[in-house]
Scaffold this motif. Structure first.
Motif, mmCIF file in Angstrom:
data_model
loop_
_atom_site.group_PDB
_atom_site.id
_atom_site.type_symbol
_atom_site.label_atom_id
_atom_site.label_comp_id
_atom_site.label_asym_id
_atom_site.label_seq_id
_atom_site.Cartn_x
_atom_site.Cartn_y
_atom_site.Cartn_z
ATOM 1 N N ALA A 161 69.243 -16.683 -35.103
ATOM 2 C CA ALA A 161 69.070 -15.646 -34.086
ATOM 3 C C ALA A 161 68.554 -14.320 -34.656
ATOM 4 O O ALA A 161 67.725 -13.678 -34.017
ATOM 5 N N PRO A 162 68.993 -13.862 -35.836
ATOM 6 C CA PRO A 162 68.447 -12.604 -36.358
ATOM 7 C C PRO A 162 66.932 -12.619 -36.541
ATOM 8 O O PRO A 162 66.283 -11.593 -36.386
ATOM 9 N N ALA A 163 66.368 -13.787 -36.844
ATOM 10 C CA ALA A 163 64.910 -13.873 -36.966
ATOM 11 C C ALA A 163 64.252 -13.618 -35.612
ATOM 12 O O ALA A 163 63.207 -12.972 -35.530
ATOM 13 N N CYS A 164 64.850 -14.123 -34.546
ATOM 14 C CA CYS A 164 64.318 -13.884 -33.196
ATOM 15 C C CYS A 164 64.501 -12.420 -32.804
ATOM 16 O O CYS A 164 63.608 -11.799 -32.228
ATOM 17 N N LEU A 165 65.663 -11.880 -33.121
ATOM 18 C CA LEU A 165 65.973 -10.504 -32.730
ATOM 19 C C LEU A 165 65.099 -9.493 -33.461
ATOM 20 O O LEU A 165 64.891 -8.384 -32.967
ATOM 21 N N LYS A 166 64.586 -9.873 -34.627
ATOM 22 C CA LYS A 166 63.717 -8.963 -35.374
ATOM 23 C C LYS A 166 62.521 -8.549 -34.521
ATOM 24 O O LYS A 166 62.106 -7.392 -34.537
ATOM 25 N N CYS A 167 61.971 -9.482 -33.763
ATOM 26 C CA CYS A 167 60.823 -9.171 -32.903
ATOM 27 C C CYS A 167 61.228 -8.819 -31.476
ATOM 28 O O CYS A 167 60.654 -7.927 -30.866
ATOM 29 N N HIS A 168 62.211 -9.524 -30.937
ATOM 30 C CA HIS A 168 62.493 -9.416 -29.506
ATOM 31 C C HIS A 168 63.589 -8.422 -29.146
ATOM 32 O O HIS A 168 63.808 -8.153 -27.974
ATOM 33 N N LEU A 169 64.263 -7.869 -30.123
ATOM 34 C CA LEU A 169 65.267 -6.846 -29.834
ATOM 35 C C LEU A 169 64.892 -5.525 -30.501
ATOM 36 O O LEU A 169 64.844 -4.486 -29.859
ATOM 37 N N ILE A 170 64.591 -5.589 -31.774
ATOM 38 C CA ILE A 170 64.258 -4.385 -32.528
ATOM 39 C C ILE A 170 62.837 -3.944 -32.241
ATOM 40 O O ILE A 170 62.544 -2.763 -32.163
ATOM 41 N N GLY A 171 61.924 -4.885 -32.041
ATOM 42 C CA GLY A 171 60.562 -4.551 -31.667
ATOM 43 C C GLY A 171 59.616 -4.364 -32.833
ATOM 44 O O GLY A 171 58.827 -3.434 -32.851
ATOM 45 N N ASP A 172 59.685 -5.266 -33.834
ATOM 46 C CA ASP A 172 58.752 -5.202 -34.958
ATOM 47 C C ASP A 172 57.313 -5.464 -34.516
ATOM 48 O O ASP A 172 56.395 -4.803 -34.951
ATOM 49 N N ALA A 173 57.132 -6.440 -33.669
ATOM 50 C CA ALA A 173 55.785 -6.787 -33.208
ATOM 51 C C ALA A 173 55.545 -6.160 -31.834
ATOM 52 O O ALA A 173 56.385 -6.244 -30.945
ATOM 53 N N LYS A 174 54.403 -5.559 -31.660
ATOM 54 C CA LYS A 174 54.104 -4.885 -30.395
ATOM 55 C C LYS A 174 53.847 -5.861 -29.274
ATOM 56 O O LYS A 174 54.013 -5.539 -28.107
ATOM 57 N N GLU A 175 53.433 -7.091 -29.599
ATOM 58 C CA GLU A 175 53.113 -8.071 -28.580
ATOM 59 C C GLU A 175 54.340 -8.822 -28.058
ATOM 60 O O GLU A 175 54.272 -9.492 -27.040
ATOM 61 N N SER A 176 55.453 -8.750 -28.749
ATOM 62 C CA SER A 176 56.624 -9.539 -28.350
ATOM 63 C C SER A 176 57.375 -8.866 -27.207
ATOM 64 O O SER A 176 57.631 -7.667 -27.241
ATOM 65 N N PRO A 177 57.755 -9.642 -26.195
ATOM 66 C CA PRO A 177 58.515 -9.072 -25.090
ATOM 67 C C PRO A 177 59.945 -8.764 -25.510
ATOM 68 O O PRO A 177 60.521 -9.446 -26.359
ATOM 69 N N ASN A 208 72.555 -10.745 -26.240
ATOM 70 C CA ASN A 208 72.401 -11.679 -27.342
ATOM 71 C C ASN A 208 73.534 -12.694 -27.300
ATOM 72 O O ASN A 208 74.700 -12.338 -27.407
ATOM 73 N N VAL A 209 73.182 -13.974 -27.147
ATOM 74 C CA VAL A 209 74.202 -15.017 -27.126
ATOM 75 C C VAL A 209 74.344 -15.702 -28.478
ATOM 76 O O VAL A 209 75.198 -16.559 -28.649
ATOM 77 N N GLY A 210 73.496 -15.330 -29.443
ATOM 78 C CA GLY A 210 73.656 -15.808 -30.805
ATOM 79 C C GLY A 210 72.994 -17.126 -31.140
ATOM 80 O O GLY A 210 73.004 -17.535 -32.292
ATOM 81 N N ALA A 211 72.436 -17.817 -30.193
ATOM 82 C CA ALA A 211 71.771 -19.098 -30.459
ATOM 83 C C ALA A 211 70.603 -19.251 -29.495
ATOM 84 O O ALA A 211 70.741 -19.837 -28.430
ATOM 85 N N CYS A 212 69.457 -18.728 -29.881
ATOM 86 C CA CYS A 212 68.280 -18.702 -28.995
ATOM 87 C C CYS A 212 67.802 -20.097 -28.632
ATOM 88 O O CYS A 212 67.333 -20.340 -27.525
ATOM 89 N N HIS A 213 67.929 -21.038 -29.584
ATOM 90 C CA HIS A 213 67.392 -22.380 -29.374
ATOM 91 C C HIS A 213 68.162 -23.185 -28.333
ATOM 92 O O HIS A 213 67.716 -24.249 -27.916
ATOM 93 N N LEU A 214 69.312 -22.721 -27.892
ATOM 94 C CA LEU A 214 70.047 -23.443 -26.855
ATOM 95 C C LEU A 214 69.305 -23.424 -25.518
ATOM 96 O O LEU A 214 69.326 -24.404 -24.784
ATOM 97 N N CYS A 215 68.647 -22.311 -25.220
ATOM 98 C CA CYS A 215 67.946 -22.184 -23.939
ATOM 99 C C CYS A 215 66.426 -22.192 -24.097
ATOM 100 O O CYS A 215 65.724 -22.725 -23.253
ATOM 101 N N HIS A 216 65.936 -21.587 -25.166
ATOM 102 C CA HIS A 216 64.492 -21.453 -25.367
ATOM 103 C C HIS A 216 64.002 -22.525 -26.329
ATOM 104 O O HIS A 216 64.450 -22.597 -27.474
#
Length: 91
Positions: A49-65, A71-79
Motif C-alpha cells: 500500500a505505501p507504494a500506491c500511496l506515494k502517488c495517490h495520496l502524497i501526489g508524487d506524480a501529477k497525472e495520478s488521481p 486508506n484501507v491498507g490493501a489496495c489490491h483487494l478492490c483494485h
C-alpha cells in the motif's frame, strides 16, 4: 384466522430476509465498484500500500488521481488490472 402476534412475527421474518438480501447485494456491489488499474508498469507489480500511496495520496506524480477514500491498507483487494490487461502478467 391469524392472530396479531403471528402477523407481527411474519412481518419481522419478511423484513429480515429482505434486509439480508439487500446487505449481501450491497457488499457485492461495493467490492465491484472499484475502478480497474490503468495499464502502467507501476500497476502491474503491486508491492504494498505505501507504494500506491506515494502517488495517490502524497501526489508524487501529477497525472495520478487522488485517492477518494480512506486508506484501507490493501489496495489490491478492490483494485485489480482489467481482465484484458492480465494476459501475460505473472500472478
Amino acid at each position: 384466522m391469524p392472530t396479531e402476534k403471528a402477523n407481527a412475527r411474519m412481518l419481522m421474518i419478511i423484513v429480515s430476509v429482505i434486509g439480508l438480501i439487500f446487505a449481501i447485494v450491497m457488499v457485492i456491489l461495493f467490492f465491484n465498484a472499484a475502478p480497474a488499474l490503468s495499464d502502467l508498469p507501476e500497476h502491474r507489480t503491486y508491492t504494498d500500500a505505501p507504494a500506491c500511496l506515494k502517488c495517490h495520496l502524497i501526489g508524487d506524480a501529477k497525472e495520478s488521481p487522488t485517492m477518494p477514500h480512506i486508506n484501507v491498507g490493501a489496495c489490491h483487494l478492490c483494485h485489480n488490472l482489467a481482465e484484458e490487461q492480465q494476459e501475460g502478467v505473472p500472478q
